[in-house]
Write an enzyme that holds these catalytic residues in place. Structure first.
Site, PDB file in Angstrom:
ATOM      1  CD  GLU A 203      -1.793  -2.361   1.512  1.00  0.00           C
ATOM      2  OE1 GLU A 203      -0.627  -2.614   1.873  1.00  0.00           O
ATOM      3  OE2 GLU A 203      -2.704  -3.219   1.505  1.00  0.00           O
TER       4      GLU A 203
ATOM      5  CG  MET B 213      21.900  13.311   4.065  1.00  0.00           C
ATOM      6  SD  MET B 213      23.093  14.438   3.303  1.00  0.00           S
ATOM      7  CE  MET B 213      22.196  14.983   1.847  1.00  0.00           C
TER       8      MET B 213
ATOM      9  CG  PHE C 112     -10.093 -10.217  10.834  1.00  0.00           C
ATOM     10  CD1 PHE C 112      -8.933 -10.795  11.338  1.00  0.00           C
ATOM     11  CD2 PHE C 112     -10.235 -10.106   9.462  1.00  0.00           C
ATOM     12  CE1 PHE C 112      -7.940 -11.253  10.485  1.00  0.00           C
ATOM     13  CE2 PHE C 112      -9.253 -10.563   8.608  1.00  0.00           C
ATOM     14  CZ  PHE C 112      -8.097 -11.132   9.115  1.00  0.00           C
ATOM     15  CD  GLN C 113      -7.306  -7.604   7.393  1.00  0.00           C
ATOM     16  OE1 GLN C 113      -8.212  -7.382   6.600  1.00  0.00           O
ATOM     17  NE2 GLN C 113      -6.094  -7.984   6.999  1.00  0.00           N
TER      18      GLN C 113
ATOM     19  CE  LYS D 210     -16.913  -7.314   3.144  1.00  0.00           C
ATOM     20  NZ  LYS D 210     -16.239  -8.557   3.536  1.00  0.00           N
TER      21      LYS D 210
END
Lengths: 580, 178
Positions: free
Chosen positions: A53, A491, A115-116, A165
């Site tokens: 993602e 760097m 869940f999630q 959902k």
């Protein structure tokens, strides 16, 4: 007459209505209804399946920065959307119009550690311009309209919509004609005329005037107006890292980049100028150094579309709130006659001569490249930039996407930026390592006709190179990657060398054979170890009809100069002579 | 550190309180009190935020960046009417009842509940007067205390002083020339 649609269908319709035609994302449980609906719209809504993602978010950012249009990314609930957090923060810092569409667990289990489940609106509240949690399909048409309006207007930024959902599954009749109700959001585009006249008065009286141009000029499409304005008043123009492309560097009034790794003559000019006109820049600390010591002799005119930027870091004499293009147009309309500007022109000409003398004395870009080349190195990084610079100038039609670190500063310093706005894409404010490969994917989707060159370090490259698979799956051929591979987080190593007595704690870095990795991804991979092979490799990359990676195994311990130590005055620069 | 009273007009939407509080928190400032409720206009709430800080100008400006914030004013130095309510559950044995009752009379506090050994009193007034009342009754033993937080309203016809600001056409304002 609108008909009953599922929430997910309303989302697709809303995106199409707002002109979205491509999205970058990854499906998962909670966002599945959106993907189900997306199938019907696949001829109008292209979905690019990313490998992570974070890659999807940066790709959407790359698309947005290459075009000026909205970038759209998608993630599912929980880890899907937490992976989007970094690109969202990046888009916030660099004012990139980004829409993050997130699946959320069903509304009946919201807040029950389902869940999630993750409270992504809570997490992203401080790093979005605005965000929404939608639980009712009847709200979707309005929320998408409002969200996209907010993301793309005023000072652009990331907006997140979290949709349960069930809101995607349930049906509703979308009302597309609801008027936006945003009493607290009315961006100012037209500048105040009184302030414009004050600015002109101040500039006309200046003996050592200076323009700093930032990202706002590019986002407003104001580069033409900037050129006219600078030419009419004969003002020298400095371009910040994000202002690169706003003013051609070959122009006789262009000075280059200021700040931590800016040129000595730019920083000296800032410290000595008497009137400083900042258009579309935000006086970032990498530009100002220690803010209290910044431009001590200057009266500052600051034009920005975001009023909260004015007076934030630097004291301002003339504030102008407005769109950069409309501001420059208004300034051009209020310009005095040539006779009235005679003094300014004479002063500006002496001033310019003085700055050019500084530039000559403190080594121009070409000298820096030559100096490094003369050292006893088999592959100085500067040689890569010299070849790339020449080739890009000859071929044209390119975008350079850089990552974060030494290679990024070298690109800003050593390439000649003459190809106009939106040809330099980088992560500036957040300085997100791993930005470049996915951002190049977004830029390549937006501009299949251009060559997209990624210049990145071996550290940042290893953070997100999984998107090389996405590039192949999408059939994208116009991406070429130059890894400036020095086997360090360079760097940080440079800081350790200069300020921490070479205590290289956590900076030596190994990696796979990048050319073989590229081959494994069905790219062409080339390894370059000697300066004599650089040009041939770049030519081969251009000649190849497909994505190419070149692993430039450069000299390991080369520093970026000049440099201003953190929290120092930009007048105190370490140069190659004093520092190395 | 100075206390600043900031009055904000906001759209009444879920999360707006969280956004405002989060923005103040981001700069590391402590919120001494925050009161919020409906305003005279439907869909619009008015907040009074008391922030402990020496420098709040940037907070005020940043609050404007929130989409749902319509208008913000630092009214600390403006002529305002400020009010706060405190509800106290006091430990009051029968022997002390008389003194508490008379103290409530002096402060125009109301006795709203009387138990065998407790009393609940409510008192409304300017923040300093509320503080004063609390200190006076504290020796008797405060079992519980609840305060509403400060609300503030600028006196006169004008909402807040606007002289030192230039309106930018959207209700936002920037400092004028010196």
């Amino acid at each position: 007459m609108s008909q009953q649609l599922t929430g997910a269908q309303i989302m697709c319709e809303a995106l199409i209505r707002e002109g979205v035609d491509v999205m970058f994302g990854i499906p998962g449980g909670a966002i599945m209804p959106f993907y189900f609906a997306m199938w019907e719209y696949r001829d109008r809504l292209r979905h690019v399946l990313c490998r992570h993602e974070q890659g999807a978010g940066h790709a959407a950012e790359g698309y947005a920065r290459a075009t000026g249009r909205l970038g759209v990314c998608i993630g599912t609930s929980g880890p899907g959307v937490t992976n989007l957090v970094t690109p969202i923060a990046d888009a916030m810092m660099d004012s990139t119009p980004l829409l993050a569409i997130c699946g959320q667990v069903g509304s009946h289990v919201l807040g029950k550690d389902a869940f999630q489940e993750t409270d992504i609106t809570g997490i992203t509240m401080p790093i979005t311009k605005h965000n929404y949690l939608v639980k009712d399909p009847n709200d979707l048409a309005y929320v998408f309209k409002e969200a996209i309006y907010i993301a793309t207007t005023g000072r652009p930024g990331p907006v997140l919509i979290d949709i349960t959902k069930d809101a995607m599954q349930k049906s509703a009749i979308p009302n597309w004609d609801v008027k936006l109700n945003l009493p607290g959001y009315k961006p100012t585009y037209q500048p105040n005329r009184k302030q414009i006249r004050e600015a002109i008065k101040l500039l006309a009286s200046a003996k050592k005037p200076l323009i700093i141009a930032g990202n706002g000029v590019i986002m407003a499409g104001a580069h033409e107006e900037l050129r006219h304005f600078a030419e009419r008043l004969r003002l020298p123009v400095i371009t910040t890292l994000h202002g690169i492309g706003a003013f051609p560097e070959e122009h006789p009034l262009s000075l280059g980049m200021p700040g931590m790794h800016g040129w000595v003559h730019c920083n000296r000019a800032i410290q000595e100028c008497d009137v400083l006109f900042n258009i579309g820049g935000r006086f970032d600390d990498r530009v100002t150094g220690k803010a209290s010591t910044f431009a001590p002799n200057a009266k500052v005119i600051h034009a920005d579309i975001d009023p909260s930027e004015i007076g934030k870091n630097v004291k301002v004499t003339v504030p102008i709130v407005g769109d950069a293009r409309l501001t420059l147009q208004a300034l051009l309309e209020e310009l005095p006659s040539r006779e009235e500007l005679a003094d300014l022109h004479a002063n500006a000409s002496d001033w310019m001569e003085y700055i050019r003398d500084l530039q000559d004395r403190h080594q121009g870009k070409q000298q820096y490249i030559n100096r490094a080349s003369t050292l006893n190195m088999s592959l100085p990084p500067h040689d890569v930039y010299a070849s790339l610079n020449q080739t890009l100038a000859e071929r044209g039609n390119y975008i350079v996407v850089t990552d974060v670190g030494q290679h990024q500063m070298w690109a800003a310093q050593l390439l000649d930026w003459n190809a106009g706005p939106r040809t330099h894409i980088t992560s500036g404010g957040a300085a997100t390592m791993g930005f470049s490969v996915p951002a190049a994917l977004g830029a390549a989707v937006a501009h299949p006709d251009k060559t997209i060159w990624v210049v990145c370090g071996d550290g940042g490259f290893q953070m997100t190179n999984q998107e090389m698979a996405t590039i192949v799956q999408e059939g994208i051929k116009n991406i070429k990657i130059a890894v400036i591979n020095n086997g360090y987080l360079g760097m940080v190593r440079q800081w350790q060398e200069l300020f921490e007595n070479k205590r290289y704690s956590g900076t030596p870095l190994s990696g796979p054979d990048f050319a073989k990795l590229a081959e494994a991804y069905h790219w062409k991979g080339i390894t370059v170890e000697h300066a004599s092979e650089v040009q041939a490799a770049i030519d081969e990359a251009h000649a190849t009809d497909g994505p190419v990676l070149i692993d430039f195994r450069v000299e390991r311990e080369v520093n970026v100069f000049p440099m201003v130590p953190q929290n120092s005055s930009i007048g105190d620069m370490i140069t190659e002579e004093s520092g190395a | 550190m100075k206390q600043h009273t900031i009055v904000a007009l906001v759209q009444d939407r879920p999360g707006v309180l969280s956004r405002v509080a989060g923005l103040v928190r981001r700069r590391g400032y402590n919120i001494a009190s925050l009161a919020v409720g409906h305003s005279e206009q439907p869909g619009i709430s008015r907040m009074t935020i008391v922030v402990e800080s020496d420098y709040v100008e940037q907070v005020v400006k940043q609050l404007y960046r929130l989409i749902e914030v319509i208008k913000v004013s630092d009214v600390t130095d403006d002529p305002t009417v400020e009010r706060e309510m405190v509800v106290l559950k006091l430990h009051v044995p029968p022997s002390a009842r008389h003194e508490i009752v008379s103290m409530c009379g002096v402060f125009e506090a109301k006795i709203v509940d009387v138990g065998t050994s407790t009393m609940i009193v409510e008192m409304t007034g300017a923040p300093a007067k509320v503080e004063n009342f609390i200190e006076v009754v504290r020796p008797h033993g405060i079992k519980e205390m609840m305060r509403t937080g400060r609300i503030a309203m600028v006196r006169g016809a004008r909402g807040h002083n606007a002289e030192q600001y230039v309106e930018t056409g959207n209700g936002m304002s920037v400092p004028t020339l010196n």
